[in-house]
Design a protein around this motif. Structure first.
Motif, PDB file in Angstrom:
ATOM      1  N   SER A   1     -42.308 -56.758   3.542  1.00 31.53           N
ATOM      2  CA  SER A   1     -41.586 -56.361   2.337  1.00 31.53           C
ATOM      3  C   SER A   1     -42.490 -56.001   1.174  1.00 31.53           C
ATOM      4  CB  SER A   1     -40.632 -57.477   1.928  1.00 31.53           C
ATOM      5  OG  SER A   1     -41.350 -58.648   1.651  1.00 31.53           O
TER       6      SER A   1
ATOM      7  N   GLY B   1     -43.530 -52.247   2.526  1.00 35.04           N
ATOM      8  CA  GLY B   1     -42.549 -51.273   3.005  1.00 35.04           C
ATOM      9  C   GLY B   1     -42.925 -50.696   4.356  1.00 35.04           C
TER      10      GLY B   1
ATOM     11  N   HIS C   1     -35.418 -57.632   5.908  1.00 38.37           N
ATOM     12  CA  HIS C   1     -35.455 -56.366   5.167  1.00 38.37           C
ATOM     13  C   HIS C   1     -35.088 -55.175   6.049  1.00 38.37           C
ATOM     14  CE1 HIS C   1     -36.895 -57.565   1.189  1.00 38.37           C
ATOM     15  NE2 HIS C   1     -37.573 -58.519   1.824  1.00 38.37           N
TER      16      HIS C   1
ATOM     17  N   GLY D   1     -46.497 -47.702   2.509  1.00 38.63           N
ATOM     18  CA  GLY D   1     -45.347 -47.766   3.405  1.00 38.63           C
ATOM     19  C   GLY D   1     -44.895 -46.424   3.926  1.00 38.63           C
TER      20      GLY D   1
ATOM     21  N   HIS E   1     -39.065 -46.434   4.890  1.00 39.00           N
ATOM     22  CA  HIS E   1     -38.257 -47.568   4.458  1.00 39.00           C
ATOM     23  C   HIS E   1     -37.827 -47.390   3.003  1.00 39.00           C
ATOM     24  CE1 HIS E   1     -37.022 -51.760   3.763  1.00 39.00           C
ATOM     25  NE2 HIS E   1     -36.843 -51.794   5.068  1.00 39.00           N
TER      26      HIS E   1
ATOM     27  N   ILE F   1     -38.130 -49.621   0.741  1.00 39.75           N
ATOM     28  CA  ILE F   1     -39.125 -50.266  -0.134  1.00 39.75           C
ATOM     29  C   ILE F   1     -40.267 -49.272  -0.290  1.00 39.75           C
ATOM     30  CG2 ILE F   1     -40.845 -52.103  -0.312  1.00 39.75           C
ATOM     31  CD1 ILE F   1     -39.011 -53.812   1.493  1.00 39.75           C
TER      32      ILE F   1
ATOM     33  N   ARG G   1     -43.255 -52.500  -6.881  1.00 46.23           N
ATOM     34  CA  ARG G   1     -42.455 -52.298  -5.670  1.00 46.23           C
ATOM     35  C   ARG G   1     -41.089 -51.757  -6.060  1.00 46.23           C
ATOM     36  NH1 ARG G   1     -40.499 -57.080  -1.689  1.00 46.23           N
ATOM     37  NH2 ARG G   1     -39.175 -57.522  -3.475  1.00 46.23           N
TER      38      ARG G   1
ATOM     39  N   GLN H   1     -37.392 -50.422  -4.954  1.00 46.94           N
ATOM     40  CA  GLN H   1     -36.435 -50.527  -3.855  1.00 46.94           C
ATOM     41  C   GLN H   1     -35.239 -49.635  -4.139  1.00 46.94           C
ATOM     42  OE1 GLN H   1     -36.782 -54.973  -4.129  1.00 46.94           O
ATOM     43  NE2 GLN H   1     -36.377 -54.807  -1.936  1.00 46.94           N
TER      44      GLN H   1
END
Ligand code: PLP
Length: 438
Positions: A223, A226, A251, A363, A366, A368, A409, A411
């Protein structure tokens, strides 16, 4: 004593009305048991240290329901929330919220006990069956509910593994897996994050150490980064070593994979994962609750020996009802489709525009999306300036992420409109230029 029916009346179910009718108890006089000087000195120093390092946490008070737009206390203008795990926007979804009040009308507030003592409610069994079906495990598998995924992780390793066994854990696994592993007597092995060659090596070491059962444990999605765990390759290695695979899918549950069944579905390996733990507190309505789904025999062991299950009260019926409604929404293509479309188009839009603007993002694939900044102070400064522009995001720094890898981060959620996502990117670009990040 007031009669039960009085409290059941819709007027008095309102807490304020109850207080008016029956009065509140006078506040108890403030008292304080003295803390020994040695403890007071140590914790004061520890707290000062956190404040100096910028890691002391303060909690922002919000005064609205959890949604894409929220209000922070003492501020008149609403802000857009880009830091909740409300991936599908179900935390404030009408169907979910209405379901809670319906269950409050037909069930008690709670069970006042654990399930094996006072009887297990039918709605809990129904949700467990619904979960097992959701994972295609209604024949050979079963589901056990916990008060949280943290509890599910605290109970599973100690219940299933002995000192004859091994647990092989990803180095970036969630804190609750780390704590659960600590409670269990199995030999511990750790492999570098997402590194299948290292996992293979550690499994060989576990076999050489004579361990009988070898359980590999990984988050389905990491998390802070991501990043989706490479479950297909992990399954190959797990099977090569005749080990079993445990995935914590907090997640991913509800939104990852074509029909939202999580990281196993994303990789097409749902039938190769032995045990999944996940939460009802993120995409599936955002209240609370966790569960383990997997082989019937193993779940039966958990029901009989898992300590957070045996020694802690079960989920409130209203929370169970809301979770059922949330899973119904995910299970139904008509309701799932638009939610997943909006979530993933928001995530793609954010990633594309932010990359084009010159931000370094971590990441992939995703919702995230970490904006990498490096310096801890820069990350918190940037988050502050974003909030001034009406975008609520949070900076993460050491020890939550490695030193010099501080980040914001972001989301994304199905609750965000395209316009809101564009607004967030515009604010990032303004602030990024101001702080010389881009
Ligand atoms: C959030 C999270 C948990 C904890 O879930 P709760 O139900 O809130 O206790 C456990 N594992 C992972 C990977 C998480 O992200």
């Amino acid at each position: 004593m007031a009669s039960y029916s009085v409290f059941k009346s819709p007027v008095l179910r309102n807490l304020a009305a109850c207080r008016r009718q029956f009065g509140t108890t006078a506040a108890a006089r403030s008292t304080r048991a003295r803390i020994p000087a040695a403890l007071e000195e140590r914790v004061t120093q520890a707290l000062d240290g956190m404040k100096k390092a910028g890691t002391f946490k303060t909690e922002r008070v919000i005064t609205t329901p959890q949604n894409s737009s929220i209000k922070v206390q003492n501020s008149t203008t609403p802000v857009l929330a880009f830091c909740a795990n409300n991936y599908l926007g179900l935390a404030d979804h009408l169907v979910v919220v209405q379901c809670i009040s319906q269950f409050l009308d037909t069930c008690s507030n709670g069970l006042s006990s654990v399930r094996f003592i006072c009887g297990t409610p039918k709605i809990h069994k129904d949700l467990e069956d619904q979960m097992s079906k959701f994972y295609g495990q209604h024949e050979s598998g079963d589901t056990i509910l916990y008060a949280s995924c943290f509890d599910a992780n605290a109970g599973i390793f100690e219940s299933l593994l002995t000192d004859q066994d091994a647990i092989i854990s990803d180095s970036l696994n969630h804190a609750s897996i780390i704590d659960g592993v600590r409670l269990c007597k199995a030999k511990r092995f750790r492999y570098a994050n997402g590194n299948v060659e290292d996992l293979d090596r550690q499994l060989t070491l576990a076999a050489e150490a004579g361990c009988r059962v070898k359980m590999v444990a990984t988050d389905g999605v990491f998390s802070m980064d991501g990043v989706i765990a490479p479950l297909k390759d992990i399954c190959d290695v797990v099977e090569k070593h005749d080990a079993i695979l445990f995935v914590d899918d907090a997640h991913a549950t509800g939104f990852l994979g074509p029909t939202g069944r999580g990281s196993g579905e994303y990789w097409g390996v749902m039938d190769r994962i032995h045990l999944v733990n996940s939460t009802l507190g993120k995409a599936l309505g955002g209240a609370s609750g966790g569960y383990t789904v997997g082989d019937k025999l193993l779940v039966s062991v958990l029901r009989n020996t898992s300590r957070p299950y045996l020694f802690s009260n079960t989920l409130a019926p209203s929370v169970v009802g809301a979770a059922e409604a949330a899973i119904d929404l995910v299970d139904n293509p008509t309701t799932r489709g638009p939610l997943l479309d909006q979530l993933w188009s928001n995530a793609r839009l954010f990633r594309t525009r932010m990359s084009e603007a010159g931000f370094v993002l971590a990441g992939e694939g995703h919702a995230i999306i970490p904006v990498m900044l490096g310096d801890a102070r820069l990350a918190s400064k940037m988050a502050e300036k974003m909030l001034e522009r009406g975008i609520y995001v949070v900076g993460f720094s050491y020890p939550v992420v490695p030193k010099d890898k501080a980040r914001i981060r972001v989301q994304l959620s199905a609750a965000h409109t395209t316009e809101q996502v564009n607004g967030a990117v515009d604010a990032f670009i303004e602030v990024g230029r101001e702080l010389n990040v881009i």
